[in-house]
Design a protein around this motif. Sequence first.
Motif, PDB file in Angstrom:
ATOM      1  N   ASN A 142      99.688 -28.326 153.932  1.00 59.02           N
ATOM      2  CA  ASN A 142      99.400 -29.731 153.644  1.00 59.02           C
ATOM      3  C   ASN A 142     100.664 -30.570 153.827  1.00 59.02           C
ATOM      4  OD1 ASN A 142      98.229 -32.114 152.812  1.00 59.02           O
ATOM      5  ND2 ASN A 142      98.424 -31.667 150.615  1.00 59.02           N
ATOM      6  N   ASP A 143     100.687 -31.406 154.847  1.00 58.07           N
ATOM      7  CA  ASP A 143     101.798 -32.335 155.070  1.00 58.07           C
ATOM      8  C   ASP A 143     101.411 -33.770 154.714  1.00 58.07           C
ATOM      9  OD1 ASP A 143     103.332 -30.258 155.979  1.00 58.07           O
ATOM     10  OD2 ASP A 143     102.884 -30.603 158.104  1.00 58.07           O
ATOM     11  N   GLY A 144     100.273 -33.922 154.049  1.00 59.97           N
ATOM     12  CA  GLY A 144      99.797 -35.254 153.683  1.00 59.97           C
ATOM     13  C   GLY A 144      99.766 -35.448 152.186  1.00 59.97           C
ATOM     14  N   TYR A 145      98.796 -36.217 151.697  1.00 64.14           N
ATOM     15  CA  TYR A 145      98.675 -36.511 150.271  1.00 64.14           C
ATOM     16  C   TYR A 145      98.358 -35.228 149.495  1.00 64.14           C
ATOM     17  CZ  TYR A 145      98.648 -41.601 150.934  1.00 64.14           C
ATOM     18  OH  TYR A 145      98.987 -42.901 151.207  1.00 64.14           O
ATOM     19  N   PRO A 146      98.804 -35.127 148.257  1.00 65.08           N
ATOM     20  CA  PRO A 146      98.476 -33.939 147.445  1.00 65.08           C
ATOM     21  C   PRO A 146      96.968 -33.829 147.209  1.00 65.08           C
ATOM     22  CG  PRO A 146      99.489 -35.639 146.088  1.00 65.08           C
ATOM     23  CD  PRO A 146      99.636 -36.088 147.511  1.00 65.08           C
ATOM     24  N   ILE A 147      96.513 -32.606 147.113  1.00 63.31           N
ATOM     25  CA  ILE A 147      95.086 -32.319 146.904  1.00 63.31           C
ATOM     26  C   ILE A 147      94.957 -31.514 145.620  1.00 63.31           C
ATOM     27  CG2 ILE A 147      93.083 -31.084 147.810  1.00 63.31           C
ATOM     28  CD1 ILE A 147      94.160 -31.657 150.626  1.00 63.31           C
ATOM     29  N   LEU A 148      94.152 -32.014 144.689  1.00 63.58           N
ATOM     30  CA  LEU A 148      93.987 -31.356 143.392  1.00 63.58           C
ATOM     31  C   LEU A 148      92.520 -31.041 143.139  1.00 63.58           C
ATOM     32  CD1 LEU A 148      96.363 -33.557 141.171  1.00 63.58           C
ATOM     33  CD2 LEU A 148      96.868 -31.355 142.252  1.00 63.58           C
ATOM     34  N   LYS A 149      92.301 -29.844 142.624  1.00 60.96           N
ATOM     35  CA  LYS A 149      90.964 -29.396 142.198  1.00 60.96           C
ATOM     36  C   LYS A 149      89.928 -29.542 143.320  1.00 60.96           C
ATOM     37  CE  LYS A 149      91.729 -30.395 137.301  1.00 60.96           C
ATOM     38  NZ  LYS A 149      91.241 -31.097 136.109  1.00 60.96           N
ATOM     39  N   ALA A 150      90.341 -29.208 144.540  1.00 57.12           N
ATOM     40  CA  ALA A 150      89.419 -29.248 145.680  1.00 57.12           C
ATOM     41  C   ALA A 150      88.665 -27.920 145.773  1.00 57.12           C
ATOM     42  CB  ALA A 150      90.185 -29.524 146.972  1.00 57.12           C
ATOM     43  N   GLU A 151      87.668 -27.916 146.613  1.00 59.81           N
ATOM     44  CA  GLU A 151      86.878 -26.704 146.849  1.00 59.81           C
ATOM     45  C   GLU A 151      86.872 -26.414 148.355  1.00 59.81           C
ATOM     46  OE1 GLU A 151      82.459 -24.856 145.840  1.00 59.81           O
ATOM     47  OE2 GLU A 151      82.714 -27.015 146.041  1.00 59.81           O
ATOM     48  N   LEU A 152      87.282 -25.205 148.710  1.00 59.04           N
ATOM     49  CA  LEU A 152      87.245 -24.752 150.099  1.00 59.04           C
ATOM     50  C   LEU A 152      86.027 -23.854 150.271  1.00 59.04           C
ATOM     51  CD1 LEU A 152      88.372 -24.230 152.947  1.00 59.04           C
ATOM     52  CD2 LEU A 152      89.784 -22.413 151.946  1.00 59.04           C
ATOM     53  N   ARG A 153      85.164 -24.209 151.202  1.00 59.91           N
ATOM     54  CA  ARG A 153      83.964 -23.418 151.483  1.00 59.91           C
ATOM     55  C   ARG A 153      84.106 -22.812 152.872  1.00 59.91           C
ATOM     56  NH1 ARG A 153      79.140 -27.503 150.482  1.00 59.91           N
ATOM     57  NH2 ARG A 153      77.882 -25.609 150.536  1.00 59.91           N
ATOM     58  N   VAL A 154      83.897 -21.501 152.937  1.00 60.56           N
ATOM     59  CA  VAL A 154      84.074 -20.742 154.178  1.00 60.56           C
ATOM     60  C   VAL A 154      82.729 -20.142 154.577  1.00 60.56           C
ATOM     61  CG1 VAL A 154      85.384 -18.931 155.343  1.00 60.56           C
ATOM     62  CG2 VAL A 154      86.430 -20.184 153.438  1.00 60.56           C
ATOM     63  N   PHE A 155      82.322 -20.370 155.833  1.00 63.13           N
ATOM     64  CA  PHE A 155      81.050 -19.853 156.358  1.00 63.13           C
ATOM     65  C   PHE A 155      81.354 -18.862 157.472  1.00 63.13           C
ATOM     66  CE2 PHE A 155      80.388 -24.030 154.640  1.00 63.13           C
ATOM     67  CZ  PHE A 155      79.143 -23.992 154.014  1.00 63.13           C
ATOM     68  N   PHE A 156      80.777 -17.668 157.386  1.00 64.19           N
ATOM     69  CA  PHE A 156      81.027 -16.653 158.416  1.00 64.19           C
ATOM     70  C   PHE A 156      79.782 -15.797 158.641  1.00 64.19           C
ATOM     71  CE2 PHE A 156      82.693 -15.285 154.331  1.00 64.19           C
ATOM     72  CZ  PHE A 156      82.123 -14.037 154.134  1.00 64.19           C
ATOM     73  N   ASP A 157      79.780 -15.063 159.748  1.00 59.70           N
ATOM     74  CA  ASP A 157      78.601 -14.313 160.193  1.00 59.70           C
ATOM     75  C   ASP A 157      78.235 -13.194 159.227  1.00 59.70           C
ATOM     76  OD1 ASP A 157      78.024 -15.596 162.739  1.00 59.70           O
ATOM     77  OD2 ASP A 157      79.951 -14.806 163.392  1.00 59.70           O
ATOM     78  N   TYR A 158      76.955 -12.848 159.252  1.00 60.46           N
ATOM     79  CA  TYR A 158      76.418 -11.841 158.332  1.00 60.46           C
ATOM     80  C   TYR A 158      76.795 -10.418 158.713  1.00 60.46           C
ATOM     81  CZ  TYR A 158      72.949 -10.797 161.931  1.00 60.46           C
ATOM     82  OH  TYR A 158      72.344 -10.429 163.105  1.00 60.46           O
ATOM     83  N   PHE A 159      77.475 -10.217 159.852  1.00 63.37           N
ATOM     84  CA  PHE A 159      77.857  -8.864 160.255  1.00 63.37           C
ATOM     85  C   PHE A 159      78.841  -8.229 159.264  1.00 63.37           C
ATOM     86  CE2 PHE A 159      77.143 -11.261 164.277  1.00 63.37           C
ATOM     87  CZ  PHE A 159      75.936 -10.653 164.602  1.00 63.37           C
TER      88      PHE A 159
END
Length: 399
Positions: free
Chosen positions: A85-102
């Motif tokens: 992160n080289d921009g504004y601070p991010i607090l209490k965010a949520e990262l959602r990751v989607f990937f294949d069912y294999f």
Amino acid sequence: MIWNKYEVEDRKLQGISVLAIVMMLISLYMQSKLVLFLGVLFLALAVANQLYLKKAGERLYVDYSHDKARFFIDEKGKWSFIIRNDGYPILKAELRVFFDYFVAPESEDSSSSRGLHEISIPISIFTGQTKQISIPFTANTRGIAKIRRLEFQIPSFLGFGETALESKLPLTLQAIIYPQPIPVKGLAEQLSKLQGANIVPYSVYENRLGPLGTRDYVATDSFNAIHWKASARKQSLQTKQYEKISETGWTVALNISDGHSINGNLEGLISSITEFAYYAFHKQLSYAMCINVRSAGNTPFLYLPKGDGGEHLQKVLETLASINRLNTSIPYHQMLSFYSRHLESQPFFIHAGIRTQEGNDQLLFIQSQKGVRLFELKLEEENGVLTKLEVQNESRKLL
């Protein structure tokens, strides 16, 4: 990383802005500095909230290696990448990751829909900070798994709205899960009879390990083929003669189609071909592979030229892993026609999948014109079976 950005404002923020302006107007009428201060404060907070929503997520980067990871079914692995992160601070965010069912996630905070797994990771990252994200998984089934999408949900500092970031392109992180082999009856029996150099009356291949004899030299013979000792003994040029042998080589052709759909026995056929590939590797047999999956390039379908050894085995397993039910196929008889006209024929040909009348015609042509011996690979009681193929002009049947 290129993001699609969406801003969602809370409707209460508009009310606060209107209230702040009203308070400022009232303060002018009442000559009250306190009311003016509160109005300015509320308006400043609303503007700051809007500014943060617009700027949040800018200069947020994802760094990762582009290596391919290879797994067998039930093996464990993990994906790793770095958030910077080289921009504004991010607090209490949520990262959602989607990937294949294999692959199956080991995280309890996960869900599945539309053939994708989804996991949620809470994350806070300040300006200039980096964080490594690791996603452990278990190889679940044959295929090539990728991280299809990343999403960030960044709440505002005041809690009025959020900024959503969605990756435009999938990450190039790949987990290649090799297919699982199944026993193939007749595999060892059929191949053990045919491997090695077979002496035949007519062939373009010769056993160069030692001459069988000599004959009188003719003008069309190569100069390197002259047997000088025999020529000196007989006082006339003599040409070396070698035993005629048949080259050992196989072609495996898979038809993934069943009319306009995908063969219901596709997984079993792929597992049977996998067993053949392992057997050929251990016996040092060379083979090529054709699959009627549409492909770009000079060859309009998936094709691996003749090869052997570990590197060839890896290419075969990766090619088999790449086949899925979303592939576009070409008619099987068109693939066989292209093979017979443009590609190197091998002495032995294994067919797997559905046969059509047009396919039978092409197989008969390959057998009669190329002198190829035909075999078929089919399924019986969840096992593969390799037998000689007797092609007849028959209607379409399931192998």
